[in-house]
Design a protein around this motif. Structure first.
Motif, PDB file in Angstrom:
ATOM      1  N   CYS A   1       9.076  -3.492   0.172  1.00 48.07           N
ATOM      2  CA  CYS A   1       9.244  -2.369  -0.744  1.00 48.07           C
ATOM      3  C   CYS A   1      10.346  -1.434  -0.265  1.00 48.07           C
ATOM      4  O   CYS A   1      11.146  -0.933  -1.070  1.00 48.07           O
ATOM      5  N   ILE A   2      10.426  -1.197   1.038  1.00 44.24           N
ATOM      6  CA  ILE A   2      11.488  -0.338   1.579  1.00 44.24           C
ATOM      7  C   ILE A   2      12.854  -0.961   1.329  1.00 44.24           C
ATOM      8  O   ILE A   2      13.827  -0.266   0.987  1.00 44.24           O
TER       9      ILE A   2
ATOM     10  N   GLY B   1       9.926   7.703   8.967  1.00 42.36           N
ATOM     11  CA  GLY B   1      10.644   6.510   9.423  1.00 42.36           C
ATOM     12  C   GLY B   1       9.826   5.732  10.424  1.00 42.36           C
ATOM     13  O   GLY B   1      10.348   5.120  11.342  1.00 42.36           O
ATOM     14  N   GLY B   2       8.482   5.756  10.224  1.00 40.57           N
ATOM     15  CA  GLY B   2       7.561   5.251  11.228  1.00 40.57           C
ATOM     16  C   GLY B   2       7.337   3.755  11.202  1.00 40.57           C
ATOM     17  O   GLY B   2       7.960   3.002  10.440  1.00 40.57           O
ATOM     18  N   ASP B   3       6.415   3.338  12.048  1.00 44.63           N
ATOM     19  CA  ASP B   3       6.068   1.927  12.193  1.00 44.63           C
ATOM     20  C   ASP B   3       5.527   1.381  10.871  1.00 44.63           C
ATOM     21  O   ASP B   3       4.752   2.050  10.172  1.00 44.63           O
TER      22      ASP B   3
ATOM     23  N   ALA C   1      -2.841   0.840  -4.083  1.00 41.62           N
ATOM     24  CA  ALA C   1      -2.789  -0.625  -4.129  1.00 41.62           C
ATOM     25  C   ALA C   1      -1.366  -1.102  -3.887  1.00 41.62           C
ATOM     26  O   ALA C   1      -0.387  -0.427  -4.225  1.00 41.62           O
ATOM     27  N   GLY C   2      -1.260  -2.288  -3.304  1.00 40.71           N
ATOM     28  CA  GLY C   2       0.043  -2.873  -3.034  1.00 40.71           C
ATOM     29  C   GLY C   2       0.547  -3.675  -4.229  1.00 40.71           C
ATOM     30  O   GLY C   2       0.178  -3.426  -5.385  1.00 40.71           O
TER      31      GLY C   2
ATOM     32  N   ILE D   1       4.452  -6.562   6.017  1.00 41.23           N
ATOM     33  CA  ILE D   1       5.427  -7.367   5.264  1.00 41.23           C
ATOM     34  C   ILE D   1       5.700  -6.748   3.906  1.00 41.23           C
ATOM     35  O   ILE D   1       6.850  -6.629   3.467  1.00 41.23           O
ATOM     36  N   ARG D   2       4.630  -6.313   3.204  1.00 38.31           N
ATOM     37  CA  ARG D   2       4.819  -5.702   1.880  1.00 38.31           C
ATOM     38  C   ARG D   2       5.535  -4.358   1.997  1.00 38.31           C
ATOM     39  O   ARG D   2       6.340  -4.001   1.133  1.00 38.31           O
TER      40      ARG D   2
END
Length: 318
Positions: free
Chosen positions: A98-99, A67-69, A83-84, A93-94
């Motif tokens: 996704c979360i 649950g980190g930064d 890869a994003g 931001i990505r």
């Protein structure tokens, strides 16, 4: 750093059994939390938005565990080679996007309250960035352990002290089992392990065997009163002619070779480590390096070194 000297060695007791029981319960709850987070995650929604399946699942696991930064999660995915969206690099931001797809806000009521924060939470409480005065810290945070019994501190890589199994983890000072808590030390990048590795990495180049007897040579300080220089020489360890050392043709003098550094930066890094170890010793920290200590590079390369009886040994990347 040593703990409270008034706290004696840990004996076997009911407190020890209770500590182990509490740690086992905490571990069980943590495993159930991660399993529940992955079970309710909407992987299909994230993959439909252009995120690769392997990357999505790795992010889901990291987010469920820590649950980190968001910046830290993005950095972790990038250095692991994931890869994003549409092949681009990950950023905060990505990661947040996704979360939000994996755990949308309208599903938070499915999250059991005993597991704590909902894995889809994206508010400020999970932001690890702290605002401080410029140059207040000497480097990035470094993970360490703290003994809950005697308050001793030790860094990751200390032999047997950061064992993944809490039942096998003991405080290196009072030997209490299973009572360590992870702490992030602001501005404490260099641990005792790091300082010893710096002395090894930036030590002057070896000068070869003694030209007189062929024996191994050792580093010795050869400074002079009134001269503000830090000078090291290689000298023969077998040269014990104390009465004749000052004579130009003595064994000792003929074995002397001034130490050469690979760069000015290496020279300063070496003496910085020497000074910091000396200061740590004055403040009561343990400065002796134990066999089995591990050094992990902080530059993202994953390079790892292990200290053996024969010296530092390079290991496989982690």
């Amino acid at each position: 750093m040593r703990g409270n000297p008034d706290v004696g060695p840990w004996p076997g007791s009911a407190e020890e059994r209770e500590a182990l029981r509490a740690r086992a319960e905490a571990d069980r709850l943590a495993r159930e939390r991660v399993a529940t987070a992955l079970r309710i995650a909407d992987f299909g929604a994230a993959e439909a938005a252009g995120y690769e399946s392997a990357a999505v699942r790795r992010l889901a696991l990291l987010n469920a565990e820590t649950g980190g930064d968001l910046r830290d999660l993005a950095h972790r995915l990038n250095i692991e080679g994931h890869a994003g969206q549409d092949g681009s690099a990950w950023d905060a931001i990505r990661v947040a996007d996704c979360i939000a797809l994996l755990w949308p806000y309208d599903s938070h009521d499915r999250w059991p309250s005993e597991f704590g924060t909902y894995p889809g939470y994206l508010g400020g409480l999970r932001d690890g960035l702290t605002i401080t005065m410029p140059f207040q810290a000497i480097g990035p945070r470094r993970h360490q352990f703290r003994c809950t019994r005697c308050d001793a501190l030790w860094p990751t890589g200390w032999p047997d002290a950061d064992h993944r199994d809490p039942y096998q983890r003991h405080c290196p000072d009072c030997r209490m089992p299973g009572g360590a808590t992870g702490v992030e030390e602001e501005g404490r990048e260099h641990s005792i392990i790091d300082l010893h590795w710096l002395m090894f990495r930036f030590a002057p180049s070896p000068a070869g065997p003694c030209p007189v007897c062929g024996g191994a040579r050792e580093l010795v300080a050869r400074g002079y009163f009134g001269i503000q220089e830090r000078v090291l020489y290689w000298s023969c360890g077998q040269a014990d002619e104390l009465g004749t050392r000052g004579q130009p043709d003595s064994h000792y003098m003929r074995s002397l070779t001034r130490a050469e550094w690979e760069s000015a930066g290496a020279h300063h890094a070496y003496w910085l480590a020497v000074d910091m170890l000396r200061m740590a010793g004055h403040t009561g920290e343990v400065t002796e390096l134990p066999v089995g200590a591990e050094y992990e590079a902080l530059d993202g390369s994953g390079e790892r070194w292990t200290y053996r009886e024969s010296g530092w040994e390079s290991g496989a990347s982690c």
